[in-house]
Design a protein around this motif. Structure first.
Motif, mmCIF file in Angstrom:
data_model
loop_
_atom_site.group_PDB
_atom_site.id
_atom_site.type_symbol
_atom_site.label_atom_id
_atom_site.label_comp_id
_atom_site.label_asym_id
_atom_site.label_seq_id
_atom_site.Cartn_x
_atom_site.Cartn_y
_atom_site.Cartn_z
ATOM 1 N N ASN A 1 0.774 -1.234 0.000
ATOM 2 C CA ASN A 1 0.000 0.000 0.000
ATOM 3 C C ASN A 1 0.812 1.294 0.000
ATOM 4 O O ASN A 1 0.260 2.349 -0.319
ATOM 5 C CB ASN A 1 -0.922 0.020 1.225
ATOM 6 C CG ASN A 1 -2.031 -1.006 1.153
ATOM 7 O OD1 ASN A 1 -3.083 -0.775 0.569
ATOM 8 N ND2 ASN A 1 -1.789 -2.165 1.762
ATOM 9 N N PHE A 2 2.096 1.235 0.353
ATOM 10 C CA PHE A 2 2.881 2.468 0.461
ATOM 11 C C PHE A 2 4.153 2.354 -0.379
ATOM 12 O O PHE A 2 4.918 1.398 -0.245
ATOM 13 C CB PHE A 2 3.212 2.760 1.926
ATOM 14 C CG PHE A 2 1.992 3.116 2.736
ATOM 15 C CD1 PHE A 2 1.555 4.429 2.819
ATOM 16 C CD2 PHE A 2 1.265 2.121 3.391
ATOM 17 C CE1 PHE A 2 0.416 4.754 3.540
ATOM 18 C CE2 PHE A 2 0.133 2.438 4.120
ATOM 19 C CZ PHE A 2 -0.298 3.762 4.191
ATOM 20 N N LYS B 1 3.500 10.974 -3.410
ATOM 21 C CA LYS B 1 3.293 12.318 -2.853
ATOM 22 C C LYS B 1 2.091 12.391 -1.917
ATOM 23 O O LYS B 1 1.962 13.355 -1.143
ATOM 24 C CB LYS B 1 3.115 13.328 -3.985
ATOM 25 C CG LYS B 1 1.863 13.077 -4.836
ATOM 26 C CD LYS B 1 1.742 14.094 -5.950
ATOM 27 C CE LYS B 1 0.471 13.845 -6.772
ATOM 28 N NZ LYS B 1 0.340 14.843 -7.865
ATOM 29 N N ASN B 2 1.220 11.403 -1.964
ATOM 30 C CA ASN B 2 0.018 11.412 -1.118
ATOM 31 C C ASN B 2 0.194 10.617 0.168
ATOM 32 O O ASN B 2 -0.775 10.337 0.865
ATOM 33 C CB ASN B 2 -1.181 10.848 -1.895
ATOM 34 C CG ASN B 2 -1.020 9.375 -2.251
ATOM 35 O OD1 ASN B 2 0.077 8.937 -2.601
ATOM 36 N ND2 ASN B 2 -2.092 8.624 -2.167
ATOM 37 N N GLU B 3 1.456 10.264 0.520
ATOM 38 C CA GLU B 3 1.720 9.410 1.674
ATOM 39 C C GLU B 3 2.550 10.138 2.734
ATOM 40 O O GLU B 3 3.463 10.910 2.411
ATOM 41 C CB GLU B 3 2.472 8.145 1.235
ATOM 42 C CG GLU B 3 1.733 7.319 0.200
ATOM 43 C CD GLU B 3 2.582 6.193 -0.371
ATOM 44 O OE1 GLU B 3 2.091 5.469 -1.237
ATOM 45 O OE2 GLU B 3 3.767 6.055 0.052
ATOM 46 N N LEU C 1 -9.008 9.448 3.952
ATOM 47 C CA LEU C 1 -7.673 8.969 4.284
ATOM 48 C C LEU C 1 -7.684 7.472 4.529
ATOM 49 O O LEU C 1 -8.639 6.936 5.097
ATOM 50 C CB LEU C 1 -7.153 9.669 5.550
ATOM 51 C CG LEU C 1 -7.059 11.191 5.510
ATOM 52 C CD1 LEU C 1 -6.846 11.741 6.913
ATOM 53 C CD2 LEU C 1 -5.931 11.641 4.588
ATOM 54 N N TYR D 1 -5.103 4.371 6.225
ATOM 55 C CA TYR D 1 -4.004 4.353 7.169
ATOM 56 C C TYR D 1 -3.738 2.954 7.707
ATOM 57 O O TYR D 1 -4.588 2.071 7.674
ATOM 58 C CB TYR D 1 -4.312 5.287 8.346
ATOM 59 C CG TYR D 1 -5.548 4.890 9.117
ATOM 60 C CD1 TYR D 1 -5.515 3.924 10.124
ATOM 61 C CD2 TYR D 1 -6.782 5.468 8.822
ATOM 62 C CE1 TYR D 1 -6.653 3.541 10.807
ATOM 63 C CE2 TYR D 1 -7.936 5.096 9.505
ATOM 64 C CZ TYR D 1 -7.862 4.137 10.491
ATOM 65 O OH TYR D 1 -8.989 3.751 11.161
ATOM 66 N N LYS E 1 -2.300 7.913 3.865
ATOM 67 C CA LYS E 1 -2.305 8.465 2.514
ATOM 68 C C LYS E 1 -3.682 8.990 2.149
ATOM 69 O O LYS E 1 -4.708 8.517 2.645
ATOM 70 C CB LYS E 1 -1.855 7.413 1.500
ATOM 71 C CG LYS E 1 -2.739 6.184 1.391
ATOM 72 C CD LYS E 1 -2.163 5.224 0.366
ATOM 73 C CE LYS E 1 -3.010 3.961 0.239
ATOM 74 N NZ LYS E 1 -2.448 3.033 -0.769
ATOM 75 N N ARG E 2 -3.688 10.000 1.281
ATOM 76 C CA ARG E 2 -4.946 10.522 0.748
ATOM 77 C C ARG E 2 -5.474 9.570 -0.307
ATOM 78 O O ARG E 2 -4.722 9.121 -1.195
ATOM 79 C CB ARG E 2 -4.734 11.900 0.136
ATOM 80 C CG ARG E 2 -4.485 13.011 1.124
ATOM 81 C CD ARG E 2 -4.314 14.345 0.433
ATOM 82 N NE ARG E 2 -5.477 14.715 -0.378
ATOM 83 C CZ ARG E 2 -6.013 15.927 -0.408
ATOM 84 N NH1 ARG E 2 -5.497 16.891 0.341
ATOM 85 N NH2 ARG E 2 -7.049 16.185 -1.177
ATOM 86 N N LYS E 3 -6.764 9.276 -0.240
ATOM 87 C CA LYS E 3 -7.362 8.359 -1.214
ATOM 88 C C LYS E 3 -7.394 8.943 -2.612
ATOM 89 O O LYS E 3 -7.347 8.195 -3.600
ATOM 90 C CB LYS E 3 -8.785 7.996 -0.774
ATOM 91 C CG LYS E 3 -8.863 7.163 0.487
ATOM 92 C CD LYS E 3 -10.308 6.802 0.803
ATOM 93 C CE LYS E 3 -10.411 5.954 2.051
ATOM 94 N NZ LYS E 3 -11.813 5.561 2.356
ATOM 95 N N ASN F 1 -1.395 15.651 -3.384
ATOM 96 C CA ASN F 1 -0.265 15.884 -2.492
ATOM 97 C C ASN F 1 -0.750 16.029 -1.046
ATOM 98 O O ASN F 1 -1.757 16.681 -0.767
ATOM 99 C CB ASN F 1 0.486 17.151 -2.918
ATOM 100 C CG ASN F 1 1.729 17.366 -2.085
ATOM 101 O OD1 ASN F 1 2.635 16.541 -2.068
ATOM 102 N ND2 ASN F 1 1.783 18.504 -1.390
ATOM 103 N N ARG G 1 8.071 12.408 5.216
ATOM 104 C CA ARG G 1 7.755 11.766 3.945
ATOM 105 C C ARG G 1 8.225 10.314 3.958
ATOM 106 O O ARG G 1 9.176 9.961 4.647
ATOM 107 C CB ARG G 1 8.443 12.493 2.789
ATOM 108 C CG ARG G 1 7.855 13.847 2.456
ATOM 109 C CD ARG G 1 6.506 13.699 1.808
ATOM 110 N NE ARG G 1 5.973 14.989 1.360
ATOM 111 C CZ ARG G 1 4.741 15.133 0.899
ATOM 112 N NH1 ARG G 1 3.919 14.089 0.852
ATOM 113 N NH2 ARG G 1 4.320 16.308 0.514
#
Length: 296
Positions: A81-82, A86-88, A129, A131, A150-152, A156, A177
Motif C-alpha cells: 500500500n505504500f 506524494k500522497n503518503e 484517508l 491508514y 495516505k490521501r485516497k 499531495n 515523507r
C-alpha cells in the motif's frame, strides 16, 4: 543474496505490490522424548522423570507467536500500500505525560482520525484517508502510535508538525515523507520489535546473547535485543489497525519457479512444534521495484 529454496519446491507465496516473499516449510519428525500423562504432567522417557507443564510459559510463547505473525502481516500490508508517493506520510503521535493505557491510545486515535478528516476535507465528508496504525510500547510503560497514512484521491499530502499537534491535542507529533528509498516496512518491523539492551535488562526480559545486535543510530553505536519489545504487548492486543481501503497481500501455494533477480534477503530457522516434530523454515524476499531501479 544467496537463494536457499530449491527450484520446484512447494512454497507459500506472498505478493504485495512489487514485493514477493517465498516460504518453504519442511517438517522433520523425530523420535518421541516425552509422553503426556495428563493436562498438567508428562514423563521424560529416557529417565522416567515426571515433570509438570508450564502453562504460563506456553501462554507467553503462544502470545509471541501471534505477535510475530502480526509483524509479518504488517510488513506485507505496508509493501502492498505504500510506495513513497506524494500522497503518503509517516506520522508519529506521542503523549506529553507517561500515558500507560493502551485502550486510551485506541480511543484517542479514533477521535484524532475524525478530527484530521474534518480538517482536510470538511465537516460531513466521508473519510478521505487510508491508514495503518501501529501502537508502540516503551520500556517505561508509555505508549506511542506510528501511522502510515495516505490521501485516497492521490493528491499531495502534507501538514506541518505544529498544525498536526493541535489536531492530536495530547502531546508531540512528527511528520515525515516516505521516500522511495526508505524500506519503511522492514524498518517498522525491526524498530518496533527490538528493544534497547539496557531497557531489556532493566525489565528482566529473557534473551540469548545471539539476540543482541549493534546498530548505528544518529552516528552512535547502540545495542538492541531482537524481538524483546514483543514482551511488552498485552496478551490478545491487536498489534496494528488498518482502514477499510488498505489492500491485503495476495497469498497462494505454488512451486518455486526460475526468478530473474536474486533475493534481497534470505534466511532459515528451525523451531520445535511439539515434543516429536521440528520444522525448518526457509524464506526468500524479492524486491522487484528496487531491481528495476538498479537497472536504470
Amino acid at each position: 543474496m544467496q537463494s536457499l529454496i530449491k527450484k520446484g519446491a512447494p512454497v507459500q507465496a506472498i505478493k504485495a505490490g512489487g514485493y514477493l516473499e517465498l516460504r518453504y516449510l519442511k517438517h522433520r519428525n523425530t523420535f518421541a522424548t516425552t509422553q503426556k500423562l495428563d493436562a498438567d504432567h508428562f514423563v521424560v522417557l529416557a529417565t522416567g522423570e515426571i515433570k509438570k507443564y508450564s502453562h504460563e510459559a506456553k501462554a507467553r510463547i503462544d502470545n509471541l507467536k501471534n505477535l510475530t505473525r502480526s509483524f509479518n502481516e504488517l510488513r506485507y500490508r505496508v509493501h502492498a500500500n505504500f510506495f513513497g508517493a506524494k500522497n503518503e506520510l509517516w506520522i508519529t503521535l506521542t503523549y506529553k505525560e507517561n500515558m500507560r493505557d493502551e485502550k486510551r491510545l485506541s480511543d484517542d486515535f479514533k477521535k484524532f482520525i475524525k478530527r484530521l478528516n474534518v480538517f482536510m476535507f470538511g465537516r460531513g465528508q466521508k473519510m478521505g484517508l487510508d491508514y495503518i496504525m501501529v501502537p508502540e510500547p516503551q520500556g517505561r510503560g508509555a505508549w506511542h502510535a506510528h501511522i502510515l497514512m495516505k490521501r485516497k484521491d492521490g493528491q499531495n499530502f502534507f501538514i506541518e508538525n505544529g498544525e498536526l499537534a493541535k489536531i492530536w491535542g495530547h502531546g508531540f507529533v512528527t511528520v515525515r515523507r516516505i521516500s522511495e528509498s526508505t524500506n519503511v516496512a522492514n524498518y517498522l518491523v525491526s524498530y518496533l520489535g527490538d528493544l534497547p539492551l539496557n531497557e531489556a535488562q532493566n525489565l528482566e526480559i529473557p534473551f540469548d546473547d545471539d539476540a543482541v545486535k549493534e546498530v548505528q543510530v544518529e552516528g552512535q553505536s547502540k545495542k538492541f535485543v531482537k524481538g524483546a519489545r514483543l514482551f511488552l504487548y498485552p496478551k490478545g492486543m491487536q498489534y496494528f489497525r488498518a482502514s477499510a481501503g488498505i489492500v491485503k497481500p495476495e497469498k497462494y501455494m505454488t512451486r518455486k519457479k526460475e526468478i530473474e533477480i536474486e533475493p534481497t534477503y534470505s534466511y532459515e530457522h528451525e523451531f520445535q512444534i511439539d515434543e516429536e516434530t521440528d520444522q525448518l523454515v526457509q524464506v526468500e524476499q524479492y524486491n522487484f521495484v528496487a531491481a528495476r531501479k538498479a537497472k536504470r
